[in-house]
Write an enzyme that holds these catalytic residues in place. Structure first.
Site, short mmCIF file in Angstrom:
data_model
loop_
_atom_site.label_atom_id
_atom_site.label_comp_id
_atom_site.label_asym_id
_atom_site.label_seq_id
_atom_site.Cartn_x
_atom_site.Cartn_y
_atom_site.Cartn_z
N LYS A 78 1.42 -14.63 2.66
CA LYS A 78 2.83 -14.61 2.27
C LYS A 78 3.53 -15.84 2.87
O LYS A 78 3.26 -16.22 4.01
CB LYS A 78 3.49 -13.32 2.78
N SER A 158 9.59 -7.39 -1.17
CA SER A 158 9.66 -8.82 -1.23
C SER A 158 8.30 -9.52 -1.30
O SER A 158 8.24 -10.69 -1.69
CB SER A 158 10.41 -9.35 -0.01
N SER A 182 8.68 -3.72 1.91
CA SER A 182 8.14 -4.87 1.19
C SER A 182 6.63 -5.00 1.10
O SER A 182 6.13 -5.89 0.42
CB SER A 182 8.68 -6.16 1.80
#
Ligand code: GLN
Length: 492
Positions: A78, A158, A182
């Protein structure tokens, strides 16, 4: 020849040692799927050269018989994790071209265990969002589609890039972070296993901060076993993060016996909301029935302050975000606005922040600044902290009676891009996940099945603090019973 990109970490680990293929071959297979998958927009930075280098090193370690657990396993990271010399922008324009001169502890642990980095994955700006639509790179598109319908769907957020890439076979596992849901929500939307460990289990050092008292890193994987393997490497006690827990990291994989006889599983009566599709309730009931069939006892419990969790989260998290994001000032890191004649330091801050932050981030900073301002602090922030304590107490009392708690992960399957334009509607996505962050507990989403539209839905298990071993084992038992194996049909 097996499709290398469809393997689990556990399979690949075995086959690499059996010399069925090399780490270099495995990495090449993934580099090709990453390159062929641009239609999903999951990657914001590709690092094929680094991946090849790491794969070569992994092959040398495999040949020498000195291969750690993740040796040669290709991962996606990420964008919130700082990676040495590799662009790390947290999905924000304000960090444009920021290349950290250091590596986050979690990713350092992964590389030390031999993993290979394919690149960085898109995410909502500063991890604020539930659909990956606030990313400065544009939205990520889920590889999943509704049956007979080409509408572009969100992979969730997210950590949307992490979910989409893994579901599309573009990595063997990915990292995410979870402040309010998330990891678990995108995992549920894309048919993956997503684990949010206990707050303090993984070091937060080198992860761009959103809301420090809630943020926690965790893995996205195809299976619960892979989740255990990833957590083993990601979790550590870290002197660079004083909030990382000084509790030894147990052998998570060894805990996967599948034996849950006598375990007590709580079903909280507050985890239903108006308008929740009946099929979600059905999957939830089926999940409980599966656990019962394996010898667990199902107990109805109450978490009475659940309804206050979301409002309290939307005070605590913006408050912390407004403080954490104060450092993006145009002087350090990334972007700096162009100034006009006569502009001073105030204009430098104002213009840089106005240009650099997106609307959702600005909204959170404004809310956070408001709830922390004098005159409002007690009415909002202090009160939200009190609610947080009550939510904690709900869980403490529940865990006197039960070993784990079973809930749906999300109140709906994935939605279409652009479908939720009202921020409040988006915030409701986290209704079943934020409580877990507020209480700092571990939670895992396991794929439950497909909705009538053909989209994945997830079930969440919540465990006691630092009891990931038992949580993973219960998830393993649930996964075995549910036997979910659907993958998206390739259209990209
Ligand atoms: N969707 C939630 C938010 O926007 C949670 C995000 C997260 O877990 N990082 O705050």
């Amino acid at each position: 020849m097996t499709d290398l990109t469809a393997l689990t970490i556990a399979d690949a680990r075995y086959k690499l040692r059996a010399k069925e293929f090399s780490a270099a071959e495995l990495t090449e297979a993934f580099v090709a799927t990453v390159d062929g998958g641009d239609a999903l927009n999951a990657w914001c930075e590709k690092t094929p050269d680094l991946a090849r280098e790491q794969a070569q090193a992994a092959d040398a370690r495999l040949a020498a018989g000195d291969a750690p657990s993740l040796c040669g396993i290709p991962l996606g990271i990420k964008d919130l994790f700082c990676t040495n010399g590799v662009r790390s922008q947290a999905g924000s324009k304000i960090l444009k071209d920021f290349k950290p001169p250091y590596e986050s502890t979690v990713t350092s642990n992964l590389w030390a265990d031999g993993a290979v980095m394919l690149g960085k994955l898109s995410m909502d700006e500063f991890a604020m969002g539930s659909s990956n639509e606030t990313a400065c790179y544009g939205p990520v598109i889920s590889p999943w589609r509704r049956k007979g319908d080409e509408t572009k769907l969100t992979p969730g957020g997210s950590s949307g890039g992490s979910a989409a890439a893994l579901a599309a076979g573009q990595a063997m596992a990915t990292t995410g972070t979870d402040t309010g849901g998330s990891i678990r929500q995108p995992a549920a939307f894309t048919g993956l296993v997503g684990l949010k460990p206990t707050w303090g289990r993984c070091s937060r050092w080198g992860i761009v901060a959103f809301a420090s008292s809630l943020d926690q890193a965790g893995p996205f994987t195809r299976t619960v076993r892979d989740s255990a393997i990833m957590l083993q490497s990601m979790a550590s006690i870290d002197e660079k993060d004083s909030t990382s827990a000084d509790i030894p990291v147990p052998d998570y994989e060894a805990a996967l016996t599948g034996d849950i006889k006598g375990k007590r599983i709580g079903i909280p009566k507050e985890y239903t909301i108006d308008g929740m599709p009946a099929e979600i309730t059905r999957f939830w009931e089926e999940g409980a029935a599966h656990l019962k069939a394996q010898g667990a006892e199902i107990v109805e419990i109450s978490l009475p302050h659940t309804k206050y969790a979301l409002p309290a989260y939307y005070i605590v998290s913006p408050a912390e975000c407004s403080s954490n994001l104060a450092r993006y000032d145009g002087v350090r890191y990334g972007q700096r606005a162009e100034l006009s004649q006569g502009d001073g330091i105030t204009e430098l801050y104002e213009k840089t922040r106005a240009e650099g932050f997106g609307d959702e981030v600005k909204r959170r900073i404004m809310i956070g600044t408001y709830v922390l301002s004098s005159g409002y602090y007690d009415a909002y922030y202090t009160r939200a902290q009190k609610v947080r304590r009550l939510i904690n107490r709900d869980f403490e009392q529940a865990f006197e009676q039960v070993d784990a708690i079973l809930t749906p992960t999300t109140p709906s399957p994935a939605f279409g891009l652009g479908e939720k334009s009202d921020p409040l509607e988006m915030y409701l996505q986290d209704i079943f996940t934020v409580t877990v962050n507020m209480a700092g507990l571990p939670g895992i989403s396991v794929p439950a099945g497909l909705s009538s539209d053909g989209l994945p839905l997830g079930l969440q298990l919540i465990g006691k603090a630092f009891d990931e071993a038992n949580l993973l084992n219960t998830a393993y038992a649930l996964e075995t019973a549910l036997d979910f194996s659907a993958t998206p049909e390739k259209w990209w």
